[in-house]
Write a protein that holds these residues in place. Sequence first.
Motif, PDB file in Angstrom:
ATOM      1  N   VAL A 252       0.832  -1.205   0.000  1.00  0.00           N
ATOM      2  CA  VAL A 252       0.000   0.000   0.000  1.00  0.00           C
ATOM      3  C   VAL A 252       0.867   1.256   0.000  1.00  0.00           C
ATOM      4  O   VAL A 252       0.579   2.227  -0.706  1.00  0.00           O
ATOM      5  N   MET A 253       1.938   1.253   0.797  1.00  0.00           N
ATOM      6  CA  MET A 253       2.805   2.429   0.861  1.00  0.00           C
ATOM      7  C   MET A 253       3.478   2.695  -0.483  1.00  0.00           C
ATOM      8  O   MET A 253       3.556   3.844  -0.944  1.00  0.00           O
ATOM      9  N   THR A 254       3.969   1.637  -1.131  1.00  0.00           N
ATOM     10  CA  THR A 254       4.615   1.808  -2.432  1.00  0.00           C
ATOM     11  C   THR A 254       3.642   2.349  -3.469  1.00  0.00           C
ATOM     12  O   THR A 254       3.944   3.291  -4.211  1.00  0.00           O
ATOM     13  N   ALA A 255       2.441   1.753  -3.521  1.00  0.00           N
ATOM     14  CA  ALA A 255       1.445   2.212  -4.489  1.00  0.00           C
ATOM     15  C   ALA A 255       1.027   3.655  -4.205  1.00  0.00           C
ATOM     16  O   ALA A 255       0.884   4.459  -5.137  1.00  0.00           O
ATOM     17  N   SER A 256       0.851   4.001  -2.946  1.00  0.00           N
ATOM     18  CA  SER A 256       0.388   5.346  -2.586  1.00  0.00           C
ATOM     19  C   SER A 256       1.408   6.411  -2.942  1.00  0.00           C
ATOM     20  O   SER A 256       1.074   7.444  -3.540  1.00  0.00           O
ATOM     21  N   THR A 257       2.669   6.174  -2.588  1.00  0.00           N
ATOM     22  CA  THR A 257       3.700   7.173  -2.886  1.00  0.00           C
ATOM     23  C   THR A 257       3.910   7.317  -4.390  1.00  0.00           C
ATOM     24  O   THR A 257       4.141   8.422  -4.892  1.00  0.00           O
ATOM     25  N   THR A 258       3.823   6.204  -5.111  1.00  0.00           N
ATOM     26  CA  THR A 258       3.955   6.284  -6.567  1.00  0.00           C
ATOM     27  C   THR A 258       2.801   7.064  -7.175  1.00  0.00           C
ATOM     28  O   THR A 258       2.996   7.898  -8.063  1.00  0.00           O
ATOM     29  N   LEU A 259       1.581   6.813  -6.691  1.00  0.00           N
ATOM     30  CA  LEU A 259       0.418   7.522  -7.220  1.00  0.00           C
ATOM     31  C   LEU A 259       0.474   9.011  -6.927  1.00  0.00           C
ATOM     32  O   LEU A 259       0.047   9.830  -7.753  1.00  0.00           O
ATOM     33  N   ILE A 260       0.989   9.380  -5.752  1.00  0.00           N
ATOM     34  CA  ILE A 260       1.116  10.811  -5.432  1.00  0.00           C
ATOM     35  C   ILE A 260       1.987  11.511  -6.474  1.00  0.00           C
ATOM     36  O   ILE A 260       1.650  12.585  -6.997  1.00  0.00           O
ATOM     37  N   SER A 261       3.123  10.896  -6.796  1.00  0.00           N
ATOM     38  CA  SER A 261       4.019  11.485  -7.799  1.00  0.00           C
ATOM     39  C   SER A 261       3.354  11.561  -9.164  1.00  0.00           C
ATOM     40  O   SER A 261       3.468  12.568  -9.877  1.00  0.00           O
ATOM     41  N   LEU A 262       2.636  10.503  -9.527  1.00  0.00           N
ATOM     42  CA  LEU A 262       2.002  10.470 -10.851  1.00  0.00           C
ATOM     43  C   LEU A 262       0.867  11.483 -10.945  1.00  0.00           C
ATOM     44  O   LEU A 262       0.673  12.107 -11.999  1.00  0.00           O
ATOM     45  N   ILE A 263       0.105  11.655  -9.873  1.00  0.00           N
ATOM     46  CA  ILE A 263      -0.984  12.627  -9.886  1.00  0.00           C
ATOM     47  C   ILE A 263      -0.439  14.043 -10.054  1.00  0.00           C
ATOM     48  O   ILE A 263      -0.990  14.863 -10.788  1.00  0.00           O
ATOM     49  N   VAL A 264       0.671  14.332  -9.384  1.00  0.00           N
ATOM     50  CA  VAL A 264       1.311  15.642  -9.546  1.00  0.00           C
ATOM     51  C   VAL A 264       1.727  15.843 -11.003  1.00  0.00           C
ATOM     52  O   VAL A 264       1.523  16.916 -11.591  1.00  0.00           O
ATOM     53  N   LEU A 265       2.279  14.792 -11.617  1.00  0.00           N
ATOM     54  CA  LEU A 265       2.728  14.906 -13.008  1.00  0.00           C
ATOM     55  C   LEU A 265       1.568  15.071 -13.972  1.00  0.00           C
ATOM     56  O   LEU A 265       1.659  15.833 -14.938  1.00  0.00           O
ATOM     57  N   ILE A 266       0.466  14.358 -13.720  1.00  0.00           N
ATOM     58  CA  ILE A 266      -0.643  14.446 -14.673  1.00  0.00           C
ATOM     59  C   ILE A 266      -1.360  15.794 -14.576  1.00  0.00           C
ATOM     60  O   ILE A 266      -1.954  16.276 -15.534  1.00  0.00           O
ATOM     61  N   VAL A 267      -1.283  16.439 -13.409  1.00  0.00           N
ATOM     62  CA  VAL A 267      -1.933  17.736 -13.233  1.00  0.00           C
ATOM     63  C   VAL A 267      -1.043  18.866 -13.738  1.00  0.00           C
ATOM     64  O   VAL A 267      -1.500  19.771 -14.454  1.00  0.00           O
ATOM     65  N   TRP A 268       0.232  18.817 -13.390  1.00  0.00           N
ATOM     66  CA  TRP A 268       1.128  19.939 -13.706  1.00  0.00           C
ATOM     67  C   TRP A 268       2.248  19.574 -14.677  1.00  0.00           C
ATOM     68  O   TRP A 268       3.045  20.432 -15.027  1.00  0.00           O
ATOM     69  N   GLY A 269       2.306  18.341 -15.131  1.00  0.00           N
ATOM     70  CA  GLY A 269       3.423  17.940 -15.985  1.00  0.00           C
ATOM     71  C   GLY A 269       3.294  18.353 -17.431  1.00  0.00           C
ATOM     72  O   GLY A 269       4.255  18.272 -18.184  1.00  0.00           O
ATOM     73  N   GLY A 270       2.109  18.756 -17.856  1.00  0.00           N
ATOM     74  CA  GLY A 270       1.936  19.179 -19.242  1.00  0.00           C
ATOM     75  C   GLY A 270       1.366  18.075 -20.105  1.00  0.00           C
ATOM     76  O   GLY A 270       1.397  16.892 -19.755  1.00  0.00           O
ATOM     77  N   ASP A 271       0.834  18.456 -21.256  1.00  0.00           N
ATOM     78  CA  ASP A 271       0.159  17.495 -22.127  1.00  0.00           C
ATOM     79  C   ASP A 271       1.113  16.541 -22.816  1.00  0.00           C
ATOM     80  O   ASP A 271       0.708  15.477 -23.275  1.00  0.00           O
ATOM     81  N   VAL A 272       2.391  16.901 -22.917  1.00  0.00           N
ATOM     82  CA  VAL A 272       3.336  16.051 -23.629  1.00  0.00           C
ATOM     83  C   VAL A 272       3.490  14.696 -22.952  1.00  0.00           C
ATOM     84  O   VAL A 272       3.589  13.651 -23.601  1.00  0.00           O
ATOM     85  N   ILE A 273       3.495  14.674 -21.611  1.00  0.00           N
ATOM     86  CA  ILE A 273       3.688  13.413 -20.891  1.00  0.00           C
ATOM     87  C   ILE A 273       2.396  12.888 -20.274  1.00  0.00           C
ATOM     88  O   ILE A 273       2.420  11.895 -19.545  1.00  0.00           O
ATOM     89  N   ARG A 274       1.267  13.537 -20.570  1.00  0.00           N
ATOM     90  CA  ARG A 274       0.016  13.157 -19.900  1.00  0.00           C
ATOM     91  C   ARG A 274      -0.407  11.724 -20.241  1.00  0.00           C
ATOM     92  O   ARG A 274      -0.864  10.980 -19.380  1.00  0.00           O
ATOM     93  N   GLY A 275      -0.258  11.317 -21.486  1.00  0.00           N
ATOM     94  CA  GLY A 275      -0.620   9.954 -21.853  1.00  0.00           C
ATOM     95  C   GLY A 275       0.234   8.930 -21.130  1.00  0.00           C
ATOM     96  O   GLY A 275      -0.268   7.921 -20.626  1.00  0.00           O
ATOM     97  N   PHE A 276       1.529   9.183 -21.071  1.00  0.00           N
ATOM     98  CA  PHE A 276       2.443   8.285 -20.365  1.00  0.00           C
ATOM     99  C   PHE A 276       2.060   8.164 -18.895  1.00  0.00           C
ATOM    100  O   PHE A 276       1.997   7.063 -18.341  1.00  0.00           O
ATOM    101  N   VAL A 277       1.790   9.296 -18.268  1.00  0.00           N
ATOM    102  CA  VAL A 277       1.473   9.287 -16.838  1.00  0.00           C
ATOM    103  C   VAL A 277       0.149   8.591 -16.574  1.00  0.00           C
ATOM    104  O   VAL A 277       0.017   7.825 -15.604  1.00  0.00           O
TER     105      VAL A 277
END
Length: 322
Positions: A252-277
């Motif tokens: 649970v801890m691994t999945a949660s911390t990974t998802l936190i990073s990915l959510i930040v990227l999908i919101v503020w990372g830009g459209d170029v990497i949105r599909g990947f994220v």
Amino acid sequence: MAFRLKLVPAETNIDFFRVQWLTFGLSIVLIVLSIGIVAVKGLNFGVDFLGGTTIRTESTTPVDVGAYRDALQPLDLGDVTITEVNDPGFRDDQHVAQVRIGAREGEEAVTPEVITEVEAALQAVDPAIVFAAVESVGPKVSGELIWWAIIAVTAGSVGILIYIWMRFEWQMAVGTVAAMLHDVIVTLGIWSLFGLKFDLSIVAALLTILGYSVNDTVVIFDRLRENLAKYKTMPLREMMNLTANETLSRTVMTASTTLISLIVLIVWGGDVIRGFVFAMILGVLLGTYSTLYMAKNIVLFLGVDRGDKPKKSASEFADVEA
């Protein structure tokens, strides 16, 4: 006293096999549906795979997709797709669009002359428009990329299968690879169902999903191997439940911390990497589910040799380390 965040209690006693036929059946249904959807609808391949040209436009005035399309209509182009790109990181006066132009039948690629005509037609609609990027891929290269993408995913799966077999038991290798393929196939099914663009960045995401899924599964199987030696008379189902509960906090801890990073990227990372994220977010969720509810089920169905056997020889890969 230092504060320690606990997402799950220190000791849990969850019966992960209580609804094993429901969860395992759901996984099988999702796999079958995903294969069917991909077979019927196919994937919305990007320029990387189809060949053609993608033009990224920027302007200080709002994008009028209809006007853009009307301006390009007289040019006798191939398939044209115009999409407005939205991103929270854009300025208030930054309006971005993506114009994808497929090569016309019988032509190898969109010619520079055609690209010039497209740019002139768009500038007639919006004089403030600028062309931030132009990407072109020929059909020969795109065809090779499709095959190399398939080879990459297949080779990754086979390599992981061999490693898990050497490191643990063949039953665990089968369970691990089945869980990985579940994650990849269902992700492809979702991509096909919603018509999301499939390009090389998504292939990279699929390979990353393979790595994440196998890492999560190996942690549980490593603990299972320890418990097999520790509890020689405990029923296999009860032992696998114990193992999953002992590693649940880490999962649970691994999945949660990974998802936190990915959510930040999908919101503020830009459209170029949105599909990947987005593909990675699906992979983390599916990988956690398949580890807990699919890989273990397969090992339970296949059984594990729990007889007292002498230590394997080197030829049996007993001493292979991670």
